[in-house]
Design an enzyme around this catalytic site. Structure first.
Site: not given
Ligand SMILES: NC(=O)c1ccc[n+]([C@@H]2O[C@H](COP(=O)([O-])OP(=O)(O)OC[C@H]3O[C@@H](n4cnc5c(N)ncnc54)[C@H](O)[C@@H]3O)[C@@H](O)[C@H]2O)c1
Length: 276
Positions: A76, A102, A175, A208
């Site tokens: 991205v 996302n 973050y 999550v």
């Molecule tokens: N897991 C949590 O506790 C939590 C809480 C609040 C918000 N979030 C947000 O939810 C969203 C999804 O995260 P998740 O929990 O599924 O974590 P995750 O790490 O399992 O998934 C994130 C995905 O994004 C991909 N990614 C990372 N950088 C990228 C880039 N530069 N280009 C394209 N793809 C990229 C990764 O390869 C991965 O598949 C994120 O934005 C995260 O900040 C997560």
């Protein structure tokens, strides 16, 4: 008949975690999916990114729901590559209706960092989470407008996009700053795109159960966070949500059931943000 029959959704970070869950849920509701993921690691981040095999598995899971998915490897942060991936998907499916920005990283750490390491974590998390979200919207908006049917953009922020959580190092500060920044992006785009009936909202998950929250670097960070125990607990009796809980909120926000919901910061947080 599904609530999203005939619609096409673009999802970043689709290989695993919440992005995969959104792809499967939106496909179950009738949408076809254009998905991208970086599928390679980011050196400053304390846990691995998804793999190409995981992205392919998302495609298989979407197909198991009766949906179709075009998946490609794209970062991205690279606007030209992201736009090319989306353009190819829209060319294939013929339209775009829904955008889930996302993809994200959480470069939190608990260890002594050199200034260079600290600055790199800040830069990388801002680039992926905030610049990447802008790139996603910028690539998608011309397709939504050209379709003339309105649309829905949902940015994934965090409870750290509404509250001051993240500590003293560049990764955690970046973050929180990126996730707050996404709210400004959302609010401004919501106003700018309302005349075209394109709705723009944010979701704010508490922890999550994905790789981002469940990895040794994050565990060490949380264990050393000031007052990390009680302070970081959800009021409702749940430690972590499942990705499907966030997908359910997304499925609502992108559906016609939410046709006049825009400009909203939508917590899916078991009461976390309300308690302080
Ligand atoms: N897991 C949590 O506790 C939590 C809480 C609040 C918000 N979030 C947000 O939810 C969203 C999804 O995260 P998740 O929990 O599924 O974590 P995750 O790490 O399992 O998934 C994130 C995905 O994004 C991909 N990614 C990372 N950088 C990228 C880039 N530069 N280009 C394209 N793809 C990229 C990764 O390869 C991965 O598949 C994120 O934005 C995260 O900040 C997560």
């Amino acid at each position: 008949m599904g609530s999203l029959d005939g619609k096409v959704a673009f999802i970043t970070g689709a290989a695993r975690g919440q992005g995969r869950s959104h792809a499967v849920r939106l496909a179950a509701d009738g949408a076809d999916i254009i998905g991208v993921d970086i599928c390679s690691d980011i050196a400053s981040n304390g846990y691995p990114m998804a793999s190409r095999a995981e992205l392919d598995e998302t495609v298989a899971l979407v197909e198991a729901q009766g949906g179709k998915m075009i998946a490609s490897v794209s970062d991205v942060r690279d606007f030209a590559a992201l736009k090319a991936a989306l353009d190819a998907g829209v060319e294939h499916f013929g339209r775009l209706d829904i955008v889930c920005a996302n993809a994200g990283i959480a470069a939190m750490a608990f260890r002594e960092l050199t200034d260079d390491e600290d600055l790199q974590m800040w830069t990388d998390v801002i680039d992926v989470n905030l610049v990447g979200s802008f790139h996603t919207a910028k690539a998608a908006i011309p397709h939504l407008i050209a379709g003339g049917r309105g649309g829905s953009i949902v940015f994934t922020s965090s409870t750290a996009g509404l509250k001051g959580f993240g500590g003293l190092q560049g990764g955690g500060l970046g973050y929180a700053a990126s996730k707050h920044g996404i709210v400004g992006l959302m609010r401004t785009l919501s106003n700018a795109l309302a005349p075209q009936s394109i709705r723009v909202n944010t979701v704010h998950p508490t922890a999550v159960n994905t790789m981002m929250a469940v990895n040794p670097a994050m565990t060490a960070f949380l264990e050393h966070y000031p007052d990390g125990g009680p302070h970081l607990q959800n009021p409702m009796p749940v430690g972590m949500l499942e990705p499907e809980d966030i997908s359910a909120a997304i499925a609502y926000l992108v559906s016609d059931a939410a046709r006049y919901v825009t400009g909203v910061t939508f917590p899916v947080d078991a009461g976390f943000c309300n308690k302080l």
